[in-house]
Write an enzyme that holds these catalytic residues in place. Sequence first.
Site, PDB file in Angstrom:
ATOM      1  N   HIS A  24       0.848  -1.208   0.000  1.00 44.47           N
ATOM      2  CA  HIS A  24       0.000   0.000   0.000  1.00 44.47           C
ATOM      3  C   HIS A  24       0.879   1.252   0.000  1.00 44.47           C
ATOM      4  CE1 HIS A  24      -3.987   1.888   1.506  1.00 44.47           C
ATOM      5  NE2 HIS A  24      -3.246   2.807   0.935  1.00 44.47           N
TER       6      HIS A  24
ATOM      7  N   LEU B 105       2.563   6.566  -5.047  1.00 48.25           N
ATOM      8  CA  LEU B 105       3.772   7.032  -5.733  1.00 48.25           C
ATOM      9  C   LEU B 105       3.569   8.387  -6.420  1.00 48.25           C
ATOM     10  CD1 LEU B 105       5.170   3.686  -7.223  1.00 48.25           C
ATOM     11  CD2 LEU B 105       5.969   4.940  -5.199  1.00 48.25           C
TER      12      LEU B 105
ATOM     13  N   ASN C 132      -4.843   6.535  -6.874  1.00 47.95           N
ATOM     14  CA  ASN C 132      -5.344   7.918  -6.773  1.00 47.95           C
ATOM     15  C   ASN C 132      -4.321   8.941  -7.246  1.00 47.95           C
ATOM     16  OD1 ASN C 132      -3.722   7.543  -4.486  1.00 47.95           O
ATOM     17  ND2 ASN C 132      -4.977   8.846  -3.165  1.00 47.95           N
TER      18      ASN C 132
ATOM     19  N   ASP D  84      -8.884   3.456  -3.080  1.00 45.13           N
ATOM     20  CA  ASP D  84      -8.228   3.947  -1.864  1.00 45.13           C
ATOM     21  C   ASP D  84      -8.134   5.478  -1.822  1.00 45.13           C
ATOM     22  OD1 ASP D  84      -6.736   3.636   0.616  1.00 45.13           O
ATOM     23  OD2 ASP D  84      -5.099   4.487  -0.554  1.00 45.13           O
TER      24      ASP D  84
ATOM     25  N   HIS E 232     -10.952   0.732   1.119  1.00 47.64           N
ATOM     26  CA  HIS E 232     -10.735   1.870   2.027  1.00 47.64           C
ATOM     27  C   HIS E 232     -12.050   2.005   2.796  1.00 47.64           C
ATOM     28  CE1 HIS E 232      -9.472   6.162   2.949  1.00 47.64           C
ATOM     29  NE2 HIS E 232     -10.773   6.227   3.154  1.00 47.64           N
TER      30      HIS E 232
ATOM     31  N   HIS F 164      -5.488  -0.470   5.731  1.00 44.09           N
ATOM     32  CA  HIS F 164      -5.206   0.379   6.905  1.00 44.09           C
ATOM     33  C   HIS F 164      -6.215   0.270   8.062  1.00 44.09           C
ATOM     34  CE1 HIS F 164      -7.854   2.991   4.571  1.00 44.09           C
ATOM     35  NE2 HIS F 164      -6.903   3.401   3.765  1.00 44.09           N
TER      36      HIS F 164
ATOM     37  N   ASN G 288      -5.566   9.466   7.341  1.00 43.68           N
ATOM     38  CA  ASN G 288      -6.887   8.876   7.251  1.00 43.68           C
ATOM     39  C   ASN G 288      -6.777   7.388   6.908  1.00 43.68           C
ATOM     40  OD1 ASN G 288      -9.641   8.643   7.153  1.00 43.68           O
ATOM     41  ND2 ASN G 288      -9.807   9.353   5.041  1.00 43.68           N
TER      42      ASN G 288
ATOM     43  N   ASP H 266       1.171   2.559   3.776  1.00 42.64           N
ATOM     44  CA  ASP H 266       0.297   3.637   3.304  1.00 42.64           C
ATOM     45  C   ASP H 266       1.106   4.920   3.104  1.00 42.64           C
ATOM     46  OD1 ASP H 266      -1.859   4.993   2.352  1.00 42.64           O
ATOM     47  OD2 ASP H 266      -3.033   4.937   4.191  1.00 42.64           O
TER      48      ASP H 266
ATOM     49  N   HIS I 271       3.144  14.159   0.797  1.00 41.85           N
ATOM     50  CA  HIS I 271       2.571  15.474   0.511  1.00 41.85           C
ATOM     51  C   HIS I 271       3.669  16.501   0.729  1.00 41.85           C
ATOM     52  CE1 HIS I 271      -1.586  14.189   0.121  1.00 41.85           C
ATOM     53  NE2 HIS I 271      -1.486  13.499   1.248  1.00 41.85           N
TER      54      HIS I 271
END
Length: 425
Positions: free
Chosen positions: A62, A65, A96, A154, A181, A234, A280, A307, A311
Site C-alpha cells: 500500500h 507514488l 489515486n 483507496d 478503504h 489500513h 486517514n 500507506d 505530501h
Amino acid sequence: MSLLITGGLVVDPSQNLTAARDVLIAEGKIIALEPPGRLLPEGRQIIAAQGLVVTCGLIDMHVHLREPGEEYKETIASGTRAAAQGGFTAVAAMPNTKPVNDNATTTRFILERAKLTASARVYPVAAVTVGSQGQALAEYADLKGAGAVALSDDGRPVMNALLMRRALEYARTFDLPIISHAEDLHLRADGVMHEGVVSVCLGLKGIPAAAEEVMVSREVALAQLTGARLHIAHVSTAGSVEIIRRAKAAGIPVTAETAPHYFSLTDEAVEGYNTNAKVNPPLRTATDVAAIKAGLADGTLDAIASDHAPHSSLEKDLEFAAAAFGLIGLETSLGLSLKLVHDGHLTLSQLIAKMSTNPARILGVEGGTLTPGAPADLTIIDLQREWQVEVNSFASKSRNCPFQGWRLKGQAVYTILGGKVVWQA
Ligand code: DOR
Ligand code: ZN
C-alpha cells in the site's frame, strides 16, 4: 556473475525456515540454500552476512507514488528509491494519481515508467470505479490485461453498497482482490482526527471509530455474499480487528492490513496541531493500539503496509483542518515494525510473513519466498543496528513524517532486487 550470501540467519516464512544458510544467486534467481560452508565461494561475489538476517525481499502492498500527476510530491523513481532504502523490493501503487489509474493506458504508463526508472518492482492497483468516483465500474478485464494486480478506490470508499457488490462479483471473475478503504463518509463528515478526548481538548472535529467499523462490517457481508477476495486496507480500530477476526473464523474470504503508525502512535501525536500526524484513517487510542498488536499476533491482520502518502509543504504547512491527510512510511516501516519483534509481540518469521510472504499471496504476485527458482529479491537486515530517523536523508521527495528524530533499532543493510544490490546502508 553469481552472488553468494554467506553466514546469515535465513528467515523464509514460505518454507517455515529460520536457520543458518548460505544463499546462492545467479541470473536473477535463487539457485540454492545450503547450510554454511557447502556452497563454494570461488568465482563468486560474496556478501558476508554473519550476524545479519537474510530474508525475502519486503513487499509494501500500500504505497502512493503520485506519478502521474503530482511528481512534486513523489515519482516512481523517488518512491521506489525510498522503498529500496527501507528494505522493500516491491510496492503496490495505489490508483489515486492524476489522472486516476482507472484505465489500461494509465496502468501501462506506470509499468513503462517503472521499467525505465524504478528501484523496486511496481505492481499497479487500478480503480474499482471510474475516476474512483463511486458511480460506474471500471473495466477490469482491460486493467488486468494491462498488468493491474488488484482494485481499490483507496482514499475514498465505494459508498454505494450495490455497486460494491457488483464490483466484487466482477472482480471475482478475474480473480482480482478488491482493497477496501473502509470509511463511511457520512459518519466521517468533516472530521479531521480521531473523535475522543484529544479531539475535544484540541477543538478539532472528530472521526469516530464507527466510521471505519460500519464499513468493515458491510464489506465483510458483501464478501460473504459474493465469495470474492476482499482485503481491508489500513485497519485502525479495535472494533475493526474484532469484526475481521469473526469473519475469518466464519470462513469469509477476507484479509487485512494495518500500518506502522497505527501501532506506533496514538491520537496524542496530533497535540500541537502536528499536521504530519494527520492521516486517514486517523491515529486512534492506546486501546486501539493494543488491539492492533493483538490482531497482528493472532493472524487477524495479515499484512503490515506503510500507506506511504507523500505530501509537500503546500498541503501540510496549513492550519490543521485544511491540511491533507497522509504521512510517508517507506523508510520507517521496517524499523517501527521490528519493535514488535524486539518487544516480543511477533516472531521475526511472523513479521516477515506480514511484510513479504502474505502481501505476495494476497496480491497474487511472485516474491515472498526464497525457494530455488524464485526471483532473487532479498532484504538483509541488521536487527541490532540503532539509527535515528532523519527525514532529510530520505530518498522520498516529501518530508511529512511524524517520526522525525525517533531512535529505531533494526535496519535494512542490503536490498537486493533480481540479484542486484539496489541499496546498501
Ligand atoms: O491519509 C491518507 N492519505 N489516507 C488515504 O486514504 C489517502 C492518502 C493519500 O493519498 O494521501
Ligand atoms: Zn492509501
